[in-house]
Write an enzyme that holds these catalytic residues in place. Sequence first.
Site, PDB file in Angstrom:
ATOM      1  CG  PHE A 224      -0.329   0.412   2.511  1.00 48.46           C
ATOM      2  CD1 PHE A 224      -0.513   1.689   3.012  1.00 48.46           C
ATOM      3  CD2 PHE A 224       0.435  -0.472   3.263  1.00 48.46           C
ATOM      4  CE1 PHE A 224       0.031   2.088   4.223  1.00 48.46           C
ATOM      5  CE2 PHE A 224       0.990  -0.098   4.470  1.00 48.46           C
ATOM      6  CZ  PHE A 224       0.789   1.190   4.949  1.00 48.46           C
ATOM      7  CE  LYS A 225       3.698   1.431   4.877  1.00 53.03           C
ATOM      8  NZ  LYS A 225       4.959   1.214   5.557  1.00 53.03           N
ATOM      9  CG  ASP A 226       3.784   0.634  -4.538  1.00 51.71           C
ATOM     10  OD1 ASP A 226       4.984   0.985  -4.514  1.00 51.71           O
ATOM     11  OD2 ASP A 226       3.434  -0.545  -4.672  1.00 51.71           O
TER      12      ASP A 226
END
Length: 435
Positions: A106-108
Amino acid sequence: MQLYSTNNKYLRVSFKEAVFNSMPQDKGLYMPVEIPQLDADFIGNIEKYSLPEIAYKIASTLLKDEIPAEDLKALIEDAINFEAPAVKLDDNTFVLELFHGPSLAFKDFGARFMSRVMAYFLKDGEQLLDVLVATSGDTGGAVALGFLGVPNTRVTILYPEGKVSPIQELQLTTNAENIRAVQVKGTFDDCQALVKQAFADEELNAKFRLTSANSINISRLIPQTFYYFNTYAQLKKQGLNDVIFSVPSGNFGNIGAGLLAYKLGLPVKQFIAATNINDTVPRFLESGIYETKPSTQTYSNAMDVGAPSNWVRIMDLFNGDVDTLKKVVTSYRFNDEETLAGIKEIDSKFDYVACPHTAIAYLAIEKFREENPDDESAAVFLSTAHACKFPDIFPKEIAAKIKIPEQVKALESKPQHADKLNVDFEGFKNYLLKG
């Protein structure tokens, strides 16, 4: 967009300044002076909009005129070029897959948006931008890929020795170019403390143009609101209007973004902060005493945080009113044995392979339902990373179901390199000064 420090309500800086400074000198965190309400017509018809359209609406509402409209649209379309599907498991249970970006986490969302914002604001001939980031697993990989090849930037990623998975380490150590990885003989909290000390050091600030890519940077938080609104849009298309989000929580940036979305007008009934045994926040909500402790390694390594930086932002969103906060946020903790049981249960009930962080979010949904049997809201638990990142955790029969993405296979043939440091600030400072 004007921002203040959580330690100084009278401070005023622009979005650009907050992005590049990352953290105020008073060691607070930047927060928007005004959190505008999205118009009711947009919320009422949100199911008609695509993810990039939703993202643009939110970003333009918050940023106002910081970035011209057409430039902001182009930036978002480049950064958020992958989907975030809410996969239906049963009539009222959904898993939000946030691992379809390049680093499979999800850090993308935050890293890609932030890197492009910084690249947009950087001018030719300006001093090199040194990006410092501490990672407990997934942040570093997302930041590395987000900044790889971005001109006039250099990224230094600190990660704890022996506490990230093999695939996570490959994502950190195989980039070269403007990305360097540093293996620290300590915990994530030690890595995070070194980064914060660097920002407070006068000599380093005089020599370098330092900024952070951790979730302390406000440009990481804003794009994470996008998928909460987009998920609500997906559920609304199916006639579901009442929604509960269960969020795997370590440094509390992810749920912090969800609560910012709530303050912007997202109609969420409840947020659940799901943690592993690094349970600073669940203990606080139970006792009223906020007491950090050294982090403990678990199967859900990206959540191994004993001193969550973003909790100060969440308290700020609620003006320090714990009673009001507790009406919106519930929190549960789960140990490794329970996490493994959760992985098996999800596989058995839904034929779905969930990473350990995702399993904890699922367990929190089930716990909430036990305590609130009359609540029939749609429950969404966030899947924050692809299961392939944690091969040693799954039983063999479940591991066999995991499909390894091509980008992971490609990493295995690349050379790895990481510098090594002990947990002492002078050693880290000298490393930075040597360039």
